[in-house]
Write an enzyme that holds these catalytic residues in place. Structure first.
Site, PDB file in Angstrom:
ATOM      1  N   ARG A  86      -7.713  -0.383  -8.211  1.00 24.10           N
ATOM      2  CA  ARG A  86      -6.412  -0.735  -7.610  1.00 24.10           C
ATOM      3  C   ARG A  86      -6.262  -2.248  -7.443  1.00 24.10           C
ATOM      4  NH1 ARG A  86      -5.176   3.163  -2.709  1.00 24.10           N
ATOM      5  NH2 ARG A  86      -3.153   2.156  -2.975  1.00 24.10           N
ATOM      6  N   ASP A 101       4.443   7.313   0.963  1.00 23.17           N
ATOM      7  CA  ASP A 101       3.359   8.267   0.664  1.00 23.17           C
ATOM      8  C   ASP A 101       3.871   9.687   0.422  1.00 23.17           C
ATOM      9  OD1 ASP A 101       1.434   6.296   0.826  1.00 23.17           O
ATOM     10  OD2 ASP A 101       1.021   6.646   2.945  1.00 23.17           O
ATOM     11  N   SER A 154      -3.033   5.821   9.235  1.00 19.61           N
ATOM     12  CA  SER A 154      -2.822   4.376   9.403  1.00 19.61           C
ATOM     13  C   SER A 154      -3.147   3.934  10.826  1.00 19.61           C
ATOM     14  CB  SER A 154      -1.359   4.029   9.116  1.00 19.61           C
ATOM     15  OG  SER A 154      -1.056   4.245   7.774  1.00 19.61           O
TER      16      SER A 154
HETATM   17  C1  S3P Z   1      -0.803   2.001   4.526  1.00 19.54           C
HETATM   18  C2  S3P Z   1       0.188   1.379   3.825  1.00 19.54           C
HETATM   19  C3  S3P Z   1       0.774   1.925   2.596  1.00 19.54           C
HETATM   20  C4  S3P Z   1       0.444   3.391   2.413  1.00 19.54           C
HETATM   21  C5  S3P Z   1      -0.994   3.695   2.688  1.00 19.54           C
HETATM   22  C6  S3P Z   1      -1.357   3.307   4.114  1.00 19.54           C
HETATM   23  C7  S3P Z   1      -1.323   1.355   5.763  1.00 19.54           C
HETATM   24  O1  S3P Z   1       0.264   1.205   1.488  1.00 19.54           O
HETATM   25  O2  S3P Z   1       0.779   3.806   1.100  1.00 19.54           O
HETATM   26  O3  S3P Z   1      -1.245   5.083   2.524  1.00 19.54           O
HETATM   27  O4  S3P Z   1      -2.026   2.028   6.543  1.00 19.54           O
HETATM   28  O5  S3P Z   1      -1.037   0.172   5.969  1.00 19.54           O
HETATM   29  P1  S3P Z   1       0.990  -0.138   0.943  1.00 19.54           P
HETATM   30  O6  S3P Z   1       0.871  -1.149   2.006  1.00 19.54           O
HETATM   31  O7  S3P Z   1       0.206  -0.515  -0.276  1.00 19.54           O
HETATM   32  O8  S3P Z   1       2.397   0.271   0.645  1.00 19.54           O
END
Ligand code: S3P
Length: 436
Positions: free
Chosen positions: A128, A321, A28
């Site tokens: 998705r 996650d 992230s």
């Molecule tokens: C992420 C947010 C999460 C996470 C993804 C990475 C991000 O998703 O599951 O692996 O980098 O902002 P969601 O915002 O859909 O929960």
């Protein structure tokens, strides 16, 4: 994840797990370092960058929009920022690969640019849901088209001037929150987002680090538009979501003692640590420090007798996650673990509830699906067998961890997807489990 030839791997039960490891950079934070580095004025230097396929999709997209990004070391980059108005119209479709973060965050950014862009991805990403970002962006005045009335990629975006909004997100999603904030960068005025539970706050932290005015308030965050972002040095910590596989591996392997160096412990991400401690896991955080606006620590893990717990509410986005590998820990804990309020797992890279129920079930685990979670009753050991990743990196790595404590060899199909977030996973696993 590519749509390439599937790769099958076999993992043998292990007798030991000892040593000191580090895991690759946070996915992230790596995405955001490219995004904010590109929009800043000056040269941003990034170290600890994750060279995984997801992040390479973001890198490629910004290069296509005229940003000069140089690799200066195995995990180091220099980004020549072009400023808030310096991106150029991409001459081709932007391929986000398997990366939901790339597609959703870039939709927000593209919505405020004075040009046309198209975002697509691999077969998993094209399934998705995207309305969760299209809806708030449309409320800001964005023009976005996609299949199924804007629900599925490819997304075509005619960017332009937007107006600030206050958006009450129905889901706790950092991708939704960040998409709205990225759109808010281009508008005059204050953009506000609220969410039912706090999701990861890396965008807010890094925007602040680059000089934007980002203010948290009860239940949400606000951003003042048109900030002047200034280039920074960004040190990306190890990804707690990648470390999680080795935390669980260490806890379930008799005699194990592992130190995982340099792990990000941002409270919006460290739910896995709290959950494993609540399950009776011996985890210690050592040498806690701060790097580029993010808290970091070394994590010491020792084999422990785990017990089942209940997980719900605020805890869910803090570990979103990690539920595949939490289900592995639960399958080897004493008693029952109940996971609720986690319906978001159904729309990740794959339906992670269905995938873990199916794959852990093949190894003899007692695991049942619920619409919003799972109920798992632990056993002393799992069986050997043949399982699949469903093309999802975290399912592949979770099944590899489960295999360490199985009675016999586990064969995992379709494992090339681990490259999306954890290049080198299999080598590291072999090394610490004594197979190398
Ligand atoms: C992420 C947010 C999460 C996470 C993804 C990475 C991000 O998703 O599951 O692996 O980098 O902002 P969601 O915002 O859909 O929960």
């Amino acid at each position: 994840m590519s749509d390439n030839q599937p790769l099958t791997r076999s993992v043998l039960p292990t007798k030991s797990l000892r040593g000191e490891i580090s895991v690759p950079g946070d996915k992230s934070i790596s995405h955001r370092s490219i995004m904010f580095g590109s929009l800043a004025e000056g040269t941003t230097r990034v170290s600890g960058f994750l060279m995984g396929e997801d992040n390479l999709s973001t890198w490629q997209a910004f290069e296509t929009m005229g940003v000069n990004i140089r690799q200066t070391g195995p995990d180091a980059l220099e980004i020549e920022g072009v400023g808030l108005d310096g991106l150029v119209e991409p001459g081709n479709v932007l391929d986000c690969g398997n990366s939901g973060t790339t597609m959703r965050l870039m939709s927000g950014l593209m919505a405020g640019q004075n040009f046309f862009s198209v975002l697509t991805g691999d077969k998993y990403l094209r399934r998705r849901p995207m309305k969760r970002v299209v809806t708030p962006l449309a409320a800001m005045g964005a023009r976005i088209w996609g299949r199924d009335g804007g629900e599925r990629a490819p997304l075509a975006i005619q960017g332009g001037s937007l107006k600030p909004i206050t958006y009450a997100s129905p889901v706790a999603s950092a991708q939704v929150k960040s998409a709205v904030l990225l759109a808010g960068l281009s508008v005059d005025g204050e953009t506000r987002v609220t969410e039912p539970h706090l999701s990861r706050d890396h965008s807010e932290r890094m925007l602040t680090y680059f000089g934007a005015d980002v203010l948290p308030f009860a239940g949400g965050v606000s951003l003042t538009g048109r900030p002047r972002l200034m280039a920074q040095d960004v040190i990306v910590p190890g990804d707690v979501s990648s470390a999680a596989f080795f935390m669980v591996a260490g806890l379930i392997t008799p005699g194990a003692e592992l130190t995982i160096r340099n792990v990000g412990i941002n409270p919006t991400r460290s739910g896995i640590i709290d959950i494993l401690i609540a399950m009776g896991g011996q985890l210690e955080l050592l040498n806690i420090r701060e790097q580029s606006g993010e808290p970091v620590a070394d994590v010491l893990v020792r084999h422990s007798r785990l017990k089942g717990i209940e997980i719900s509410g605020d805890m869910v986005p803090r570990a979103i996650d990690e539920f595949p590998v939490i289900s592995v820990a639960a399958a080897l804990a004493e008693g029952t673990t109940t996971i609720r309020d986690a319906e978001e797992l159904r729309v990740k890279e794959t339906d992670r509830i269905a995938a873990m129920v199916s794959e852990l079930g093949k190894l003899g685990a007692q695991i049942e699906a619920r619409p919003d979670g799972m109920v798992i009753t632990g056993a002393e050991q799992l069986n050997g067998g043949k399982v699949t990743s469903h093309g999802d990196h975290r399912i592949a790595m979770s099944m590899a961890v489960a295999a360490l404590c199985a009675r016999a060899e586990v064969t995992i199909e379709d494992t090339e997807c681990t490259e999306t977030s954890f290049p080198g996973f299999w080598i590291l696993l072999d090394k610490i489990s004594g197979s190398l």
